[in-house]
Design a protein around this motif. Structure first.
Motif, PDB file in Angstrom:
ATOM      1  N   ARG A   1      44.336   9.587 -10.504  1.00 22.76           N
ATOM      2  CA  ARG A   1      44.387  10.317 -11.766  1.00 22.76           C
ATOM      3  C   ARG A   1      43.484   9.679 -12.824  1.00 22.76           C
ATOM      4  N   ARG A   2      43.480   8.365 -12.866  1.00 25.20           N
ATOM      5  CA  ARG A   2      42.640   7.699 -13.864  1.00 25.20           C
ATOM      6  C   ARG A   2      41.155   7.886 -13.582  1.00 25.20           C
ATOM      7  N   TYR A   3      40.803   7.988 -12.315  1.00 24.74           N
ATOM      8  CA  TYR A   3      39.402   8.205 -11.954  1.00 24.74           C
ATOM      9  C   TYR A   3      39.075   9.684 -11.765  1.00 24.74           C
ATOM     10  N   LYS A   4      40.059  10.531 -12.102  1.00 24.03           N
ATOM     11  CA  LYS A   4      39.874  11.981 -11.989  1.00 24.03           C
ATOM     12  C   LYS A   4      39.457  12.401 -10.580  1.00 24.03           C
ATOM     13  N   ARG A   5      40.065  11.799  -9.579  1.00 20.41           N
ATOM     14  CA  ARG A   5      39.788  12.129  -8.180  1.00 20.41           C
ATOM     15  C   ARG A   5      40.955  12.940  -7.614  1.00 20.41           C
ATOM     16  N   LEU A   6      41.190  14.091  -8.220  1.00 18.55           N
ATOM     17  CA  LEU A   6      42.273  14.953  -7.756  1.00 18.55           C
ATOM     18  C   LEU A   6      41.983  15.495  -6.357  1.00 18.55           C
ATOM     19  N   ASP A   7      40.692  15.481  -5.967  1.00 23.31           N
ATOM     20  CA  ASP A   7      40.345  15.926  -4.624  1.00 23.31           C
ATOM     21  C   ASP A   7      40.983  15.028  -3.568  1.00 23.31           C
ATOM     22  N   LEU A   8      41.079  13.723  -3.865  1.00 19.02           N
ATOM     23  CA  LEU A   8      41.715  12.796  -2.924  1.00 19.02           C
ATOM     24  C   LEU A   8      43.221  13.050  -2.847  1.00 19.02           C
ATOM     25  N   LEU A   9      43.821  13.389  -3.973  1.00 19.46           N
ATOM     26  CA  LEU A   9      45.252  13.692  -3.968  1.00 19.46           C
ATOM     27  C   LEU A   9      45.540  14.929  -3.122  1.00 19.46           C
ATOM     28  N   LYS A  10      44.627  15.902  -3.169  1.00 16.57           N
ATOM     29  CA  LYS A  10      44.820  17.112  -2.366  1.00 16.57           C
ATOM     30  C   LYS A  10      44.670  16.815  -0.876  1.00 16.57           C
ATOM     31  N   LYS A  11      43.792  15.842  -0.541  1.00 12.19           N
ATOM     32  CA  LYS A  11      43.600  15.461   0.857  1.00 12.19           C
ATOM     33  C   LYS A  11      44.762  14.629   1.394  1.00 12.19           C
ATOM     34  N   PHE A  12      45.462  13.953   0.489  1.00  8.77           N
ATOM     35  CA  PHE A  12      46.518  13.031   0.916  1.00  8.77           C
ATOM     36  C   PHE A  12      47.688  13.793   1.527  1.00  8.77           C
ATOM     37  N   ASP A  13      48.063  13.405   2.712  1.00  8.74           N
ATOM     38  CA  ASP A  13      49.206  14.010   3.408  1.00  8.74           C
ATOM     39  C   ASP A  13      50.464  13.261   2.994  1.00  8.74           C
ATOM     40  N   VAL A  14      51.317  13.912   2.202  1.00 11.18           N
ATOM     41  CA  VAL A  14      52.514  13.261   1.673  1.00 11.18           C
ATOM     42  C   VAL A  14      53.467  12.820   2.785  1.00 11.18           C
ATOM     43  N   THR A  15      53.271  13.379   3.979  1.00 12.50           N
ATOM     44  CA  THR A  15      54.065  12.937   5.122  1.00 12.50           C
ATOM     45  C   THR A  15      53.920  11.437   5.336  1.00 12.50           C
ATOM     46  N   SER A  16      52.717  10.912   5.082  1.00  8.00           N
ATOM     47  CA  SER A  16      52.469   9.475   5.232  1.00  8.00           C
ATOM     48  C   SER A  16      53.388   8.659   4.342  1.00  8.00           C
ATOM     49  N   LEU A  17      53.601   9.137   3.114  1.00  4.13           N
ATOM     50  CA  LEU A  17      54.505   8.440   2.197  1.00  4.13           C
ATOM     51  C   LEU A  17      55.908   8.383   2.762  1.00  4.13           C
ATOM     52  N   TYR A  18      56.401   9.507   3.251  1.00  3.33           N
ATOM     53  CA  TYR A  18      57.775   9.550   3.758  1.00  3.33           C
ATOM     54  C   TYR A  18      57.943   8.670   5.004  1.00  3.33           C
TER      55      TYR A  18
END
Length: 378
Positions: A267-284
């Motif tokens: 968010r600080r680097y305005k890289r929302l594209d990376l957030l969209k690529k991130f698979d939240v399954t990995s977090l869980y």
């Protein structure tokens, strides 16, 4: 440009380990530009352990009368650095004898390199040394590749991630991080927040294929204790009102805090594209694996474990059906890990070091009388 490496050593209540760290920097085959040592909490035992090593005029010694949080302590040190490049040597780390010489050579041979990261060996209290076995080729690697890989729960320990404690970074990159985020080391995990900020500030980095340090004091690791036991104490000490503002999981877990650092950095680097690529399954899955390790260690109470499990399941319940199915499928495939942790649970935590030492003995794992000798010092 002449490379002038500033080495900062944040020490907190570990006198012998702090002395080893300082000795390893003082006895480099090529010395650093400066050494900045900080005694967090002004522990007199730490000062007594290193007093005879402070004579050189390139060593700057500081004391923090009030105990600073880890991020604040690291930020204090980096503000004092006057070199062109920075290394953080924690009081559990020992630089190998030719580390600075090797780094200086890589910078000279590879124009444009601003960040170098490296793996490390492990030294156990039993005297056994676990040498790093190379998984990656040495050379340049895309920063985004290293970042994405570090988020994968099955990619192994992220040794290429430049976490300051295993990397040498130009002050130009550090200044860019400071301008973008307000501070060099973030408020949750100073090493991981730095790594993500660093990777989002550059296009590529240089990874060294061989270890430049030995890590000791594994039994007094803050991260290790938090991973197996309660992480609430460390997180509370930071004084953050909402430590998990972006993560859907609200439990005090080490893995959760690392992913929160990733969310904040993007968010600080305005890289929302990376957030969209991130698979939240990995977090869980990462949180689930940490929960299993805590369950196996038998340090937390049943109520504490139950609350952690509830927070993870509560977050998953808010996701769509595709995420539900994916998480369930991956967890089902972890049956070997479940059996392994069940076996570990049978062994009381206090006896695990002895069991590991016995296993190392049977496997004829290398031994050394000290971590300094394991790092190449006589």
């Amino acid at each position: 440009m002449t490379v002038k490496i500033s080495v900062v050593i944040p020490a907190t209540n570990r006198p012998k380990l702090a002395r080893d760290a300082l000795l390893s920097v003082l006895n480099q085959s090529l010395g650093p530009h400066e050494i900045i040592f900080s005694n967090n909490g002004a522990n007199p035992q730490v000062f007594a352990a290193i007093r005879d090593l402070l004579a050189a005029d390139f060593i700057h010694y500081y004391e923090q009368p009030a105990l600073l949080s880890m991020p604040d302590h690291w930020n204090f040190l980096v503000e004092k650095a006057q070199g062109t490049h920075l290394i953080v040597v924690t009081d559990r780390s020992i630089l190998k004898r030719d580390a600075i010489e090797r780094l200086t050579a890589v910078f000279a041979e590879n124009k444009g390199v601003e960040v170098i990261s490296w793996p490390w060996d492990l030294y156990y209290e039993s005297g056994h040394v676990r040498r790093y076995k190379s998984k990656y080729h040495e050379g340049r690697v895309a920063a985004e590749e290293v970042l994405i890989e570090s988020l994968d729960p099955f990619s192994g320990y992220p040794v290429r991630l430049p976490r300051a404690l295993n990397s040498c970074v130009s002050m130009a990159v550090i200044e860019k991080i400071r301008r973008t985020t307000g501070s060099v080391f973030g408020p949750l995990n100073p090493d991981y927040s730095f790594a993500y900020n660093c990777l989002l500030s550059i296009e590529w980095l240089y990874f060294l294929g061989r270890p430049l340090m030995v890590m000791q004091g594994l039994n007094v690791s803050n991260g290790g204790h938090s991973y197996l036991g309660a992480a609430t104490g460390y997180i509370s000490s930071l004084g953050i009102r909402d430590p998990f503002k972006y993560s859907p999981v609200k439990a005090a877990l080490v893995e959760n805090s690392i992913i929160e650092d990733f969310y904040v950095a993007c968010r600080r680097y305005k890289r929302l594209d990376l957030l969209k690529k991130f698979d939240v399954t990995s977090l869980y899955i990462r949180c689930h694996l940490e929960y299993l390790e805590k369950w196996s260690a038998r340090i937390l109470s049943s109520d504490e474990l139950r609350q952690i499990k509830f927070e993870i399941q509560n977050a998953i319940a808010k996701e769509n059906i595709e995420i539900h199915r994916k998480v369930k499928s991956i967890k089902t495939g972890l049956w070997r890990r479940h059996l392994y942790l069940l076996a570990k649970r049978v062994v009381p935590y206090a006896y695990r070091d002895r069991l590991r030492a016995l296993l190392f003995y049977v496997l004829r794992v290398e031994r050394s009388p000290s971590a300094l000798k394991a790092a190449g010092f006589m």
